[in-house]
Design a protein around this motif. Structure first.
Motif, short mmCIF file in Angstrom:
data_model
loop_
_atom_site.label_atom_id
_atom_site.label_comp_id
_atom_site.label_asym_id
_atom_site.label_seq_id
_atom_site.Cartn_x
_atom_site.Cartn_y
_atom_site.Cartn_z
N MET A 1 -16.72 -7.01 66.02
CA MET A 1 -16.05 -7.96 66.90
C MET A 1 -15.95 -9.34 66.25
SD MET A 1 -14.44 -7.42 69.47
CE MET A 1 -13.89 -8.81 70.44
N GLU A 2 -17.11 -9.81 65.80
CA GLU A 2 -17.13 -11.14 65.18
C GLU A 2 -16.24 -11.19 63.95
OE1 GLU A 2 -21.01 -12.46 64.35
OE2 GLU A 2 -21.50 -12.83 66.44
N LEU A 3 -16.26 -10.10 63.22
CA LEU A 3 -15.48 -10.05 61.99
C LEU A 3 -13.99 -10.17 62.30
CD1 LEU A 3 -15.78 -9.65 58.90
CD2 LEU A 3 -15.20 -7.27 59.32
N THR A 4 -13.54 -9.42 63.32
CA THR A 4 -12.11 -9.49 63.65
C THR A 4 -11.75 -10.90 64.10
OG1 THR A 4 -12.75 -8.58 65.78
CG2 THR A 4 -11.64 -7.09 64.25
N GLU A 5 -12.64 -11.52 64.87
CA GLU A 5 -12.36 -12.90 65.28
C GLU A 5 -12.27 -13.81 64.07
OE1 GLU A 5 -15.03 -14.53 68.19
OE2 GLU A 5 -14.53 -12.90 69.56
N ILE A 7 -11.40 -13.06 61.16
CA ILE A 7 -10.15 -12.83 60.43
C ILE A 7 -8.96 -13.34 61.23
CG2 ILE A 7 -8.61 -11.04 59.56
CD1 ILE A 7 -11.12 -9.43 58.86
N VAL A 8 -8.93 -13.05 62.51
CA VAL A 8 -7.73 -13.40 63.31
C VAL A 8 -7.59 -14.91 63.46
CG1 VAL A 8 -6.71 -13.25 65.60
CG2 VAL A 8 -7.66 -11.21 64.53
N ALA A 9 -8.73 -15.60 63.64
CA ALA A 9 -8.66 -17.04 63.87
C ALA A 9 -8.08 -17.77 62.66
CB ALA A 9 -10.04 -17.58 64.20
N TYR A 13 -4.71 -18.20 56.55
CA TYR A 13 -5.44 -18.37 55.28
C TYR A 13 -5.62 -17.03 54.59
CZ TYR A 13 -6.34 -23.10 56.75
OH TYR A 13 -6.18 -24.39 57.13
N TRP A 14 -5.85 -15.98 55.41
CA TRP A 14 -5.95 -14.64 54.80
C TRP A 14 -4.63 -14.24 54.16
CZ3 TRP A 14 -10.41 -12.62 53.77
CH2 TRP A 14 -11.51 -13.01 54.53
N ILE A 15 -3.54 -14.59 54.85
CA ILE A 15 -2.23 -14.22 54.29
C ILE A 15 -1.99 -14.94 52.98
CG2 ILE A 15 0.26 -14.38 54.66
CD1 ILE A 15 -0.27 -13.79 57.59
N TYR A 16 -2.41 -16.22 52.94
CA TYR A 16 -2.18 -16.94 51.67
C TYR A 16 -2.97 -16.29 50.54
CZ TYR A 16 -5.84 -20.03 49.71
OH TYR A 16 -6.89 -20.52 49.03
N ILE A 17 -4.20 -15.83 50.86
CA ILE A 17 -4.99 -15.19 49.80
C ILE A 17 -4.33 -13.87 49.39
CG2 ILE A 17 -7.19 -14.05 49.33
CD1 ILE A 17 -8.50 -16.32 50.91
N VAL A 18 -3.87 -13.10 50.38
CA VAL A 18 -3.21 -11.83 50.05
C VAL A 18 -1.97 -12.08 49.19
CG1 VAL A 18 -1.93 -9.91 51.05
CG2 VAL A 18 -4.10 -10.60 52.05
N LEU A 19 -1.19 -13.09 49.57
CA LEU A 19 0.02 -13.42 48.80
C LEU A 19 -0.33 -13.76 47.36
CD1 LEU A 19 2.27 -15.65 51.08
CD2 LEU A 19 2.82 -13.44 50.12
N MET A 20 -1.37 -14.60 47.21
CA MET A 20 -1.74 -15.00 45.85
C MET A 20 -2.20 -13.81 45.03
SD MET A 20 -3.57 -18.66 46.03
CE MET A 20 -3.69 -18.78 44.27
N MET A 21 -2.92 -12.89 45.68
CA MET A 21 -3.41 -11.73 44.93
C MET A 21 -2.25 -10.81 44.55
SD MET A 21 -6.44 -12.23 44.32
CE MET A 21 -6.29 -13.99 44.42
N ILE A 22 -1.24 -10.69 45.47
CA ILE A 22 -0.06 -9.89 45.11
C ILE A 22 0.61 -10.49 43.88
CG2 ILE A 22 2.27 -9.25 45.85
CD1 ILE A 22 1.19 -9.12 48.71
N GLY A 23 0.74 -11.83 43.89
CA GLY A 23 1.38 -12.50 42.77
C GLY A 23 0.60 -12.30 41.48
N LEU A 24 -0.72 -12.45 41.58
CA LEU A 24 -1.57 -12.31 40.40
C LEU A 24 -1.48 -10.88 39.85
CD1 LEU A 24 -3.44 -14.27 38.96
CD2 LEU A 24 -5.34 -13.36 40.25
#
Lengths: 162, 504
Positions: A1-5, A7-9, A13-24
């Protein structure tokens, strides 16, 4: 539960990290030079998302102060009178030296911070020019080796060296 | 006029670049002269700034007269005054060299070459002057973009090397930008001094964002300076670039990036955070030991002179990173002194290699038989640079190694001391091998098996190139002889970082 919160909150920022990793990932593993550059572009865009999402303020307006908000009404009338009686230049000179408002009288939360957005305008310009230089270099590579696949270019380099 | 000198250093090459843009339409025999004149103005302005600093102390120049946290300021302390003088002098010497080389190697791109050259100098000068973390990013990209283009002008493989440099350089700069973003989240400021004041005032030493910011900025800067094992882009880029590009990039780009590292560590984060809060000094000094040894061994393994020199740059980066991370006064002073001396040593060697390259069409060490007899003046200049890299007094290489080794002793880090001595021995082997081939073996006419050789008759370099080579050589000796005065200025500015207290 806490983990999803957790991530969701902070999902942008998670998307920016995912985007950067896709680029890398694209920059490291792709064989085609243009695909590498697409990866580079995605990588830089991730950073723009990061800067923009850190400066989001809900319920804030553009950072332009209204004149009557800064100056209390009495002072406003006084300066208006001074303007009217022809001491314009003198008064103008003084008011730029000592602003007639204090920082505490402005509700900071009501205004968006323009600085991160301005920084990202600069970063976008930098990103575009990097991409431009890189594409010009890729064009020159194609003229030299007749290919855009990294493995084929490396083969040709080995072949030419001996 | 004197008050404006910091900004003139930046504007002189910039205006020169714009002027060349106009001159390009009018035939433009004047172009190299414009470059030399604008760099001459920049040298004069940087010396004026240095004198002004010596008289009045730190110079703060507010652009547009906006006060500290709001506007961009140029802040000149001892470190930036010295580095900026180094940049302009190296650029001027290279511009003197460039005239013949540019018309010879890239005859159809002369104006573009000089525009990029001057913009590169503008970017590098701006990096050293600015006191704003984001402004530094923009100027870093100005200098990077121009250096990509300067490398890509080279023949054959240079383009592909430039592409790799674009990818690596962009990753490095992006990491730096991200780090600045994390700093901005916590401190709300972009001014370097203001960021440190905010970190102290808000007591952010334990903050994870600040730690992440520090790591991102360090990794970004390490990629840009080719710190082993992030050095992959450097050797190909520098050894295949046109010789003039090599002469300006090799001495300046890595050194200025080391300046950024020192500036970030000392001015943005502060000694208390970097050396007291984080206990990384030991690990990173060991990384630099690996960097020095790997760079030297790889340099030993090369057969091409310019590639050898490129790998030596990787080793030299290790010297400076290690000196900074020794976390004591002597090490830091040694590292900063080494920035200055290494710039001129590298310049001298790359100038000599460039002259040899323009005569031979290649730089293979085994084909250099009898070079001393054919090009005695060039090889004399080369020997000065070689002796400086090995570390023979009275060249500056000896004194910088002396201070670095002393710093290593004080920190009790004998691995670093060993690496420095190992690297000196390795460079002694490298250069004596070159000198042996060039001095003792009889001359054989090159080019009989390689069609590349453009001038079958190997002759001495033109006078303008020899002048610049000797200027570089003379500067090496002068920096060595006047090391006491330079060390006094450097010590003074290092004392401002508060390192003495940290070393205890």
């Amino acid at each position: 539960m806490e983990l999803t919160e957790f991530i969701v909150a902070r999902f942008n920022y998670w998307i920016y990290i995912v985007l950067m990793m896709i680029g890398l990932y694209a920059m490291i593993t792709k064989n085609n030079l243009i695909k590498k550059l697409i990866g580079m572009s995605i990588f830089q865009t991730g950073i723009i998302l990061f800067y923009v999402s850190m400066s989001v303020k809900t319920g804030a307006t553009i950072p332009i102060l209204r004149h009557d908000e800064i100056h209390p009404s009495a002072h406003f009338a006084e300066t208006a009178e001074a303007h009217g009686s022809g001491h314009l230049a003198q008064d103008g000179g003084e008011s730029t030296k000592t602003p007639a408002f204090s920082a505490s009288s402005i509700d900071v939360d009501a205004y968006a911070n323009p600085l991160p957005h301005v920084l990202m305008l600069t970063a976008i310009v930098v990103g575009v020019s990097t991409l431009g230089v890189a594409l010009a270099i890729v064009q020159k590579i194609h003229r030299e080796y007749g290919s855009l696949e990294e493995s084929e270019i490396l083969e040709q380099i080995l072949f030419r060296n001996g | 006029m004197a008050d404006q000198s910091p900004v003139i250093i930046l504007l002189a090459p910039f205006i020169g670049a714009v002027l060349i843009g106009f001159l390009a339409f009018t035939g433009g025999r004047l172009i190299p002269s414009v470059a030399v004149v604008s760099l001459g103005v920049a040298v004069a302005a940087s010396i004026a700034t240095l004198v002004q600093f010596a008289e009045f102390g730190e110079i703060i120049y507010l652009l547009g007269n906006w006060p500290r946290p709001f506007g961009i300021e140029y802040r000149v302390d001892g470190l930036s005054a010295l580095v900026v003088t180094m940049i302009t002098v190296v650029a001027l010497i290279t511009a003197l060299y460039s005239r013949t080389a540019v018309y010879h190697e890239t005859p159809d791109k002369v104006p573009y070459f000089y525009i990029l050259f001057l913009l590169l100098v503008t970017g590098l000068v701006g990096i050293t002057l600015t006191g704003d973390a984001f402004n530094l990013y923009v100027l870093l990209e100005v200098s990077s973009l121009t250096s990509y283009a300067l490398i890509a002008m080279g023949p054959g493989r240079a383009v592909f090397a430039a592409f790799k440099y674009v990818i690596m350089g962009t990753i490095g700069a992006s990491f730096y930008l991200l780090g600045v973003g994390y700093l901005y989240i916590r401190t709300g400021s972009l001014n370097m001094v203001d960021i440190r004041e905010q970190i102290v005032a808000l007591n952010l030493y334990g903050s994870e964002s600040i730690l992440v910011a520090f790591m991102l900025i360090m990794v970004g800067v390490w990629i840009k300076m080719a710190f082993f094992p992030l050095h992959g882009w450097l050797p190909n880029a520098y050894s295949h670039a046109p010789t003039t590009s090599g002469c300006i990039l090799a001495p300046l780009v890595t050194k200025v990036t080391i300046y950024i590292m020192i500036r970030a560590m000392m001015t943005i984060f502060g000694v208390d955070f970097v050396f007291t809060q984080l206990e990384w000094s030991g690990i990173i000094t060991w990384m630099s030991v690996v960097c020095i040894i790997a760079g030297s061994v790889l340099a030993l393994a090369q057969t091409d002179l310019r590639r050898t020199l490129s790998y030596l740059i990787v080793a030299e980066v290790g010297y400076m990173v290690g000196g900074v991370w020794l976390a004591n006064h002597t090490g830091m002073v040694g590292a900063i002194y080494h920035i200055l001396s290494d710039a001129f040593m590298t310049l001298c060697l790359f100038l000599a290699a460039g002259i040899i390259f323009s005569r031979y069409g290649h730089c293979r060490i085994k084909d250099m038989q009898g070079l001393f007899r054919k090009m005695p003046y060039t090889m004399a200049g080369f020997s000065v640079g070689a002796l400086a890299i090995i570390g023979v007094p009275p060249t500056c290489g000896f004194f910088s190694k002396w201070y670095l080794i002393q710093g290593g002793m004080e920190a009790g880090h004998f691995g670093f001391v060993f690496a420095l001595i190992f690297s000196s021995l390795a460079s002694a082997i490298i250069f004596f091998r070159v000198i042996e081939v060039a001095w003792f073996e009889p001359f054989s006419e090159p080019g009989h098996e390689h069609q590349k050789s453009e001038s079958p008759l190997i002759r001495e370099a033109p006078i303008s190139q020899l002048v610049s080579l000797y200027l570089a050589g003379a500067t090496i000796v002068l920096i060595g002889i006047f090391n006491q005065d330079l060390i006094a200025i450097i010590s003074e500015s290092v004392r401002g970082f508060g390192l003495l207290a940290a070393s205890g």
